[in-house]
Write a protein that holds these residues in place. Structure first.
Motif, PDB file in Angstrom:
ATOM      1  N   ARG A 102      -5.260   6.230 -17.506  1.00 39.31           N
ATOM      2  CA  ARG A 102      -4.311   7.231 -16.683  1.00 39.31           C
ATOM      3  C   ARG A 102      -3.817   6.576 -15.733  1.00 39.31           C
ATOM      4  NH1 ARG A 102      -5.363  12.177 -17.852  1.00 39.31           N
ATOM      5  NH2 ARG A 102      -6.451  12.517 -19.853  1.00 39.31           N
ATOM      6  N   LEU A 103      -4.432   5.325 -14.997  1.00 36.36           N
ATOM      7  CA  LEU A 103      -3.748   4.615 -13.993  1.00 36.36           C
ATOM      8  C   LEU A 103      -2.444   3.924 -14.520  1.00 36.36           C
ATOM      9  CD1 LEU A 103      -6.883   3.702 -11.719  1.00 36.36           C
ATOM     10  CD2 LEU A 103      -5.212   5.021 -11.231  1.00 36.36           C
ATOM     11  N   ARG A 104      -2.645   3.287 -15.758  1.00 40.32           N
ATOM     12  CA  ARG A 104      -1.713   2.504 -16.410  1.00 40.32           C
ATOM     13  C   ARG A 104      -0.394   3.294 -16.474  1.00 40.32           C
ATOM     14  NH1 ARG A 104      -5.678  -0.665 -19.077  1.00 40.32           N
ATOM     15  NH2 ARG A 104      -5.771   0.706 -20.608  1.00 40.32           N
ATOM     16  N   LEU A 109      -2.024  12.920 -15.511  1.00 37.93           N
ATOM     17  CA  LEU A 109      -2.881  13.399 -14.809  1.00 37.93           C
ATOM     18  C   LEU A 109      -4.250  12.404 -14.549  1.00 37.93           C
ATOM     19  CD1 LEU A 109      -2.702  17.235 -16.333  1.00 37.93           C
ATOM     20  CD2 LEU A 109      -1.989  16.317 -14.055  1.00 37.93           C
ATOM     21  N   MET A 110      -4.676  13.006 -13.405  1.00 35.79           N
ATOM     22  CA  MET A 110      -6.004  12.035 -13.170  1.00 35.79           C
ATOM     23  C   MET A 110      -7.257  12.815 -13.500  1.00 35.79           C
ATOM     24  SD  MET A 110      -5.449   9.069 -11.760  1.00 35.79           S
ATOM     25  CE  MET A 110      -4.019   8.647 -12.745  1.00 35.79           C
ATOM     26  N   HIS A 141      -3.841  14.448  -8.277  1.00 33.11           N
ATOM     27  CA  HIS A 141      -4.086  13.131  -7.530  1.00 33.11           C
ATOM     28  C   HIS A 141      -5.517  12.726  -7.689  1.00 33.11           C
ATOM     29  CE1 HIS A 141      -0.686  14.565  -4.937  1.00 33.11           C
ATOM     30  NE2 HIS A 141      -1.159  15.935  -4.755  1.00 33.11           N
ATOM     31  N   ARG A 142      -5.604  11.398  -7.481  1.00 28.86           N
ATOM     32  CA  ARG A 142      -6.870  10.782  -7.624  1.00 28.86           C
ATOM     33  C   ARG A 142      -7.706  11.198  -6.406  1.00 28.86           C
ATOM     34  NH1 ARG A 142      -8.520   4.427  -8.516  1.00 28.86           N
ATOM     35  NH2 ARG A 142     -10.765   4.891  -8.892  1.00 28.86           N
ATOM     36  N   GLY A 143      -8.904  11.597  -6.824  1.00 28.20           N
ATOM     37  CA  GLY A 143      -9.801  11.986  -5.690  1.00 28.20           C
ATOM     38  C   GLY A 143      -9.793  13.451  -5.332  1.00 28.20           C
ATOM     39  N   GLN A 144      -9.203  14.102  -6.410  1.00 34.47           N
ATOM     40  CA  GLN A 144      -9.022  15.778  -6.259  1.00 34.47           C
ATOM     41  C   GLN A 144      -9.978  16.437  -7.087  1.00 34.47           C
ATOM     42  OE1 GLN A 144      -5.125  17.112  -7.568  1.00 34.47           O
ATOM     43  NE2 GLN A 144      -5.218  19.020  -6.479  1.00 34.47           N
ATOM     44  N   LEU A 145     -10.520  17.451  -6.625  1.00 34.44           N
ATOM     45  CA  LEU A 145     -11.471  18.108  -7.464  1.00 34.44           C
ATOM     46  C   LEU A 145     -10.714  19.087  -8.347  1.00 34.44           C
ATOM     47  CD1 LEU A 145     -14.107  19.136  -4.530  1.00 34.44           C
ATOM     48  CD2 LEU A 145     -14.459  17.510  -6.474  1.00 34.44           C
ATOM     49  N   ARG A 169      -9.124  17.688  -1.651  1.00 33.02           N
ATOM     50  CA  ARG A 169      -8.768  16.442  -1.934  1.00 33.02           C
ATOM     51  C   ARG A 169      -9.769  15.585  -1.043  1.00 33.02           C
ATOM     52  NH1 ARG A 169      -2.649  14.729  -1.821  1.00 33.02           N
ATOM     53  NH2 ARG A 169      -3.654  12.475  -2.602  1.00 33.02           N
ATOM     54  N   TYR A 170     -10.340  14.377  -1.383  1.00 30.44           N
ATOM     55  CA  TYR A 170     -11.058  13.506  -0.753  1.00 30.44           C
ATOM     56  C   TYR A 170     -10.026  12.691   0.214  1.00 30.44           C
ATOM     57  CZ  TYR A 170     -14.177   9.713   0.612  1.00 30.44           C
ATOM     58  OH  TYR A 170     -14.723   8.974   1.263  1.00 30.44           O
TER      59      TYR A 170
END
Ligand SMILES: [Zn+2]
Ligand SMILES: [Zn+2]
Ligand SMILES: [Zn+2]
Length: 255
Positions: A102-104, A109-110, A141-145, A169-170
């Motif tokens: 997903r990051l690539r 979505l994350m 977003h990365r770090g989101q619940l 979000r973290y």
């Protein structure tokens, strides 16, 4: 984009007859009691007395933290211990591969924050069990619940949610990027001493994008590096950590 394509497929929007047939076939092939079995067998915490022993971790257990899964595996009898540890290893590998994939791809979505294998050492993650057997949804977003985990964490009144998360979000946005900090009175610290046009973060001036911070009212590392040696910095921010001084925060900081 591929994820959109995948998404529309899994939503089953406007399925052709063929799709429906395929879905039925898959449903019929799946073991009917798959929700009642788990590799942890009696040690599975999803229900009193556990589940029937099965070949894989159940969806309830997959929502638990990796550390907790390893701890549970280590508590199993000698015969099961190794095999279940291997299942947890494989699950961890699956989460890592999914995240990296997903990051690539820009725009994908994350995974929900609890399915991010790189936060497994964080205390909040280790302590959190959504206690639910539905899988997570992916997030923006990365770090989101995901919505389910966010709701469960609020229901469980988790302290970490109030301290370490900004909503779902973290972490917190850099103070320059905080949407709550665009009130007329924020003009003063945003402009600073007014001597250097690079004081206020402005991507049009080539400033590096902001990162997230572990607390509110703080400058991200990039903004801190940009302005901490400018004259007058200490008047507005604490010099060591780059936190906006209390007198500039104002009282009207909600939502
Ligand atoms: Zn289980
Ligand atoms: Zn989730
Ligand atoms: Zn910043």
């Amino acid at each position: 984009m591929i994820w959109r394509h995948k998404l529309s497929l899994s939503c089953g929007k406007d399925p052709s007859n063929q799709d429906t047939m395929m879905t039925e076939q898959i449903t019929m092939q799946a073991p009917p009691s798959s929700r009642l079995v788990c590799a942890f067998g009696k040690a599975c915490s999803s229900r009193k007395g556990g589940k029937e022993q099965g070949p894989d971790l159940c969806s309830w257990c997959k929502n638990m933290s990796l550390f907790e899964l390893y701890r549970l595996a280590d508590g199993l009898g000698r015969e099961d211990h190794e095999a279940v540890r291997k299942l947890v290893d494989a699950y961890k590998k699956h989460l890592e591969d999914d995240l990296l994939e997903r990051l690539r791809h820009k725009g994908w979505l994350m995974p929900c924050a609890i399915k991010d294998p790189y936060v497994r050492h964080m205390q909040w993650r280790d302590s959190f069990n959504p206690q639910d057997d539905k899988p997570c949804n992916n997030v923006v977003h990365r770090g989101q619940l995901c919505q389910r985990c966010y709701t469960k964490a609020r229901e469980q009144e988790c302290t970490w949610l109030k301290v370490e998360f900004d909503g779902d979000r973290y972490g917190f946005p850099c103070v320059f990027e905080d949407p709550r900090m665009h009130r007329p009175k924020d003009y003063f610290w945003r402009r600073g001493p007014g001597e250097d046009p690079d004081w206020e973060k402005d991507s049009r001036r080539g400033h590096a994008p902001c990162g997230r911070c572990e607390q509110r009212y703080k400058l991200c590392q990039n903004c801190y590096a940009r302005i901490n040696e400018m004259r007058g910095f200490g008047k507005f921010f604490d010099e060591t950590h780059g936190i906006l001084r209390m007198r500039y925060r104002g009282r009207d900081t909600g939502g």
